[in-house]
Design a protein around this motif. Structure first.
Motif, PDB file in Angstrom:
ATOM      1  N   LYS A  17       4.867   1.766  -2.776  1.00  0.00           N
ATOM      2  CA  LYS A  17       4.579   0.356  -3.194  1.00  0.00           C
ATOM      3  C   LYS A  17       3.280   0.539  -3.887  1.00  0.00           C
ATOM      4  O   LYS A  17       2.169   1.057  -3.344  1.00  0.00           O
ATOM      5  N   GLY A  18       3.247  -0.356  -5.074  1.00  0.00           N
ATOM      6  CA  GLY A  18       1.964  -0.104  -5.748  1.00  0.00           C
ATOM      7  C   GLY A  18       0.758  -0.986  -5.242  1.00  0.00           C
ATOM      8  O   GLY A  18      -0.419  -0.621  -5.174  1.00  0.00           O
ATOM      9  N   SER A  19       1.135  -2.156  -4.710  1.00  0.00           N
ATOM     10  CA  SER A  19      -0.292  -3.102  -4.289  1.00  0.00           C
ATOM     11  C   SER A  19       0.227  -3.507  -2.871  1.00  0.00           C
ATOM     12  O   SER A  19       1.277  -3.513  -2.262  1.00  0.00           O
ATOM     13  N   ARG A  20      -1.026  -4.044  -2.194  1.00  0.00           N
ATOM     14  CA  ARG A  20      -0.889  -4.418  -0.872  1.00  0.00           C
ATOM     15  C   ARG A  20      -0.282  -5.645  -0.671  1.00  0.00           C
ATOM     16  O   ARG A  20      -0.462  -6.762  -1.259  1.00  0.00           O
ATOM     17  N   THR A  21       0.545  -5.670   0.517  1.00  0.00           N
ATOM     18  CA  THR A  21       0.960  -7.037   0.846  1.00  0.00           C
ATOM     19  C   THR A  21       0.984  -7.055   2.505  1.00  0.00           C
ATOM     20  O   THR A  21       0.536  -5.931   3.003  1.00  0.00           O
ATOM     21  N   TYR A  67       2.644  -3.866   4.252  1.00  0.00           N
ATOM     22  CA  TYR A  67       2.133  -2.768   3.305  1.00  0.00           C
ATOM     23  C   TYR A  67       0.503  -2.763   3.416  1.00  0.00           C
ATOM     24  O   TYR A  67       0.176  -3.137   2.061  1.00  0.00           O
ATOM     25  N   ALA A  68      -0.222  -2.258   4.081  1.00  0.00           N
ATOM     26  CA  ALA A  68      -1.544  -2.643   3.950  1.00  0.00           C
ATOM     27  C   ALA A  68      -2.482  -1.397   3.682  1.00  0.00           C
ATOM     28  O   ALA A  68      -3.447  -1.749   3.433  1.00  0.00           O
ATOM     29  N   PHE A  69      -1.910  -0.348   3.051  1.00  0.00           N
ATOM     30  CA  PHE A  69      -2.567   0.826   2.737  1.00  0.00           C
ATOM     31  C   PHE A  69      -2.467   0.948   1.292  1.00  0.00           C
ATOM     32  O   PHE A  69      -2.221   2.318   0.745  1.00  0.00           O
ATOM     33  N   ALA A  70      -2.357   0.097   0.381  1.00  0.00           N
ATOM     34  CA  ALA A  70      -2.510   0.089  -0.933  1.00  0.00           C
ATOM     35  C   ALA A  70      -3.710  -0.873  -1.524  1.00  0.00           C
ATOM     36  O   ALA A  70      -4.040  -1.616  -0.751  1.00  0.00           O
ATOM     37  N   HIS A  98      -4.115   6.387  -0.194  1.00  0.00           N
ATOM     38  CA  HIS A  98      -4.494   6.664   0.994  1.00  0.00           C
ATOM     39  C   HIS A  98      -3.484   7.429   1.641  1.00  0.00           C
ATOM     40  O   HIS A  98      -2.100   7.150   1.309  1.00  0.00           O
ATOM     41  N   SER A  99      -3.926   8.320   2.383  1.00  0.00           N
ATOM     42  CA  SER A  99      -3.071   9.090   3.273  1.00  0.00           C
ATOM     43  C   SER A  99      -1.901   8.351   4.007  1.00  0.00           C
ATOM     44  O   SER A  99      -0.843   8.902   4.232  1.00  0.00           O
ATOM     45  N   GLU A 100      -2.194   7.010   4.466  1.00  0.00           N
ATOM     46  CA  GLU A 100      -1.218   6.451   5.158  1.00  0.00           C
ATOM     47  C   GLU A 100       0.159   6.172   4.415  1.00  0.00           C
ATOM     48  O   GLU A 100       1.070   5.916   4.772  1.00  0.00           O
ATOM     49  N   ALA A 101      -0.133   6.101   2.946  1.00  0.00           N
ATOM     50  CA  ALA A 101       1.101   5.816   2.126  1.00  0.00           C
ATOM     51  C   ALA A 101       1.912   6.882   2.185  1.00  0.00           C
ATOM     52  O   ALA A 101       3.099   6.720   2.433  1.00  0.00           O
ATOM     53  N   GLY A 102       1.305   8.254   2.228  1.00  0.00           N
ATOM     54  CA  GLY A 102       2.333   9.355   2.628  1.00  0.00           C
ATOM     55  C   GLY A 102       3.073   9.267   3.729  1.00  0.00           C
ATOM     56  O   GLY A 102       4.235   9.778   3.987  1.00  0.00           O
ATOM     57  N   ARG A 103       2.273   8.977   4.828  1.00  0.00           N
ATOM     58  CA  ARG A 103       2.745   8.746   6.139  1.00  0.00           C
ATOM     59  C   ARG A 103       3.990   7.796   6.288  1.00  0.00           C
ATOM     60  O   ARG A 103       5.062   8.192   6.745  1.00  0.00           O
ATOM     61  N   PHE A 104       3.774   6.831   5.519  1.00  0.00           N
ATOM     62  CA  PHE A 104       4.922   5.722   5.211  1.00  0.00           C
ATOM     63  C   PHE A 104       6.145   6.473   4.670  1.00  0.00           C
ATOM     64  O   PHE A 104       7.266   6.125   5.351  1.00  0.00           O
TER      65      PHE A 104
END
Length: 515
Positions: free
Chosen positions: A371-375, A378-381, A469-475
């Motif tokens: 996902k491109g932007s934070r919501t 989804y906190a790591f964008a 952010h690496s958390e985006a990869g973990r997700f």
């Protein structure tokens, strides 16, 4: 029907029925140019703000009325159709705009015609110093047209050498060098053209000129891949860039290359900007390509809208990227492949994996996101506001190594790498087009597709990645069934910068396990 001609490539000129029409007032000229380029009605407030940004609404409207009157007097004709809310060029006019003709020629593959039309930069020598919005608009347009000219010249040089017309290729390659003297890729085109024409002395002089430019401007020497062009083929050890080929999909031509031999086939989907020929200018990137091509046959391509692929004038979508992957695999004769999605290219690869699982042996996502932007969920964008700030920074620094410190912090201060990145940006896209890409990324969301990915998936990410952010990869790894996450040390976003060994080892083991 009266015929109105706009000559905007170079200092602007206007002709009515073949007769040159002087227009001394620059803001009157700017208004006509803006309306012609828009090709549709423009709100009166937009035009007024563009030309008189500091004036209040009533003053700006009054000035706009006076400008329209002076245009009518100068041309002795009603050029502008005025409604209560908008302005446009009068529909009864036959309007010809050289910038549009140039783009049309590029769109339809008439590259020789396009090169002949583009005789100067858009609005060269014309400016409105007190109108920043107009200046920014003109800058975006100028860069977009220069990018298309670079693309056309690069294609022309290659096709003319292949067609046995090296002297014509020399002419176009010389112009290419003039557009970007610090691009080793441009110098290589000219060296190859001279060699194809049998003029080794000219090729040697061009290499000397290239070395002089790089030394004076950047304090560096030419890359070995440039020097090796003048060696005997039997003595050449450096990897040569392969021939660029094209495939058509939905009327759009996609540029692609193949390197090495399979199986397996490995398809690389790039991030927000790419250029299949300029990547070979950077020694680190070239070494990475060579290493991956030893694992399998590597298929590189430029997505629609960037690099040597056709400009499309529309924001990219994950569905369009999936279609591009299908077309390139078919053109390369690849039945099944390992798909590597880098950064912004990842969401399109996820779409492809869901729609065409039988075409894949596996999926690798590098430095990517769902996902491109934070919501809140989804906190790591980046937030939308941060995206806007990043976009403004990227556009403001266009022409230089924009956002280099974000993508490759370990290379900050490496003038050759920074010059390469700046040149790749200018050749691969334009600030206006990239702004659209950033907007599309901000709005991207493929989270609903992750549970439907059925192919083996490896997610790779650097721990200190500043772009994603690496958390985006973990997700991604957590939501894709059977997804495996591998985090490696480092801050660089680009896979060919920093320690490549852990990444190459992971890809090689994954490919061996699943092909």
């Amino acid at each position: 029907m009266e015929r109105l001609e706009f000559r905007l490539l170079g200092f602007p000129e206007f002709r009515m029925n073949g007769q040159r029409m002087p227009l001394a007032l620059r803001k009157a000229a700017a208004l006509l140019i803006f309306l012609a380029e828009a090709g549709r009605p423009v709100a009166r407030e937009t035009a007024a703000t563009l030309l008189w940004p500091e004036a209040d609404e009533e003053t700006a409207r009054a000035r706009l009325r006076r400008i329209l009157y002076k245009i009518r007097i100068a041309f002795r004709s009603e050029l502008v159709a005025v409604s209560g809310t908008s302005l446009s060029l009068h529909p009864a006019l036959c309007v010809e705009i050289d910038s549009r003709i140039f783009e049309h020629a590029c769109d339809h593959g008439s590259l020789e015609t396009a090169a002949n039309i583009h005789t100067g930069d858009f609005l060269a020598g014309f400016s409105l110093s007190d109108c920043q919005e107009f200046e920014e608009w003109a800058f975006f347009r100028r860069e977009a047209l220069r990018s298309r000219l670079t693309q056309a010249l690069e294609r022309l040089v290659e096709t003319q050498i292949a067609a046995g017309e090296p002297l014509t290729a020399v002419v176009h390659a010389t112009r290419l060098v003039g557009l970007d003297p610090l691009s080793e890729n441009a110098h290589r085109h000219l060296i190859r053209a001279h060699l194809a024409a049998g003029n080794r002395a000219a090729a040697e002089r061009q290499l000397e000129a290239c070395a002089r430019h790089l030394q004076e401007e950047l304090g560096v020497t030419p890359d070995p891949a440039t020097i090796v062009l003048l060696r005997e083929p039997s003595k050449t050890t450096a990897p040569e860039a392969p021939r660029t080929r094209y495939v058509e999909v939905d009327g759009i031509h996609l540029a692609f290359q193949t390197v090495g031999r399979g199986p397996p086939d490995i398809v690389l989907v790039p991030g927000f900007v790419s250029h299949v020929e300029r990547i070979w200018e950077d020694s680190r990137c070239r070494a990475w390509i060579a290493a991956v091509s030893r694992i399998g046959r590597l298929i590189l391509f430029d997505r629609r809208g960037v690099g040597l692929s056709d400009r499309v004038g529309a924001r990219p979508t994950v569905d369009a990227t999936a279609q591009d992957i299908v077309a390139v695999m078919n053109a390369a004769g690849s039945r099944r492949a390992l798909l590597i999605g880098s950064s912004e290219g990842g969401p399109g690869c996820i779409r492809f994996a869901v729609d065409y699982p039988d075409r894949l042996v596996g999926l690798v996502l590098w430095g990517s996101l769902a996902k491109g932007s934070r919501t809140p969920d989804y906190a790591f964008a980046l937030t939308s506001e941060q995206y806007d700030l990043w976009k403004r920074r990227l556009v403001a620094n266009w022409g230089g190594p924009a956002e280099f410190e974000t993508f490759a912090p370990s290379l900050v201060g490496d003038r050759q790498a920074e010059a390469w990145w700046a040149g790749l940006l200018r050749a691969a896209s334009s600030p206006g087009a990239v702004a659209g890409v950033i907007d599309a990324l901000r709005d991207t969301d493929v989270r609903h597709l992750l549970a439907r990915v059925s192919v083996p998936t490896l997610v790779l990410h650097r721990s200190g990645d500043r772009a994603v952010h690496s958390e985006a990869g973990r997700f991604l790894a957590a939501k894709i069934p059977g997804g495996r996450f591998v985090e490696v040390a480092g801050d660089d976003h680009w896979f060919w910068v920093g320690d490549q060994n852990p990444l190459l080892r992971s890809i090689s083991e994954f490919a061996e396990r699943h092909h």
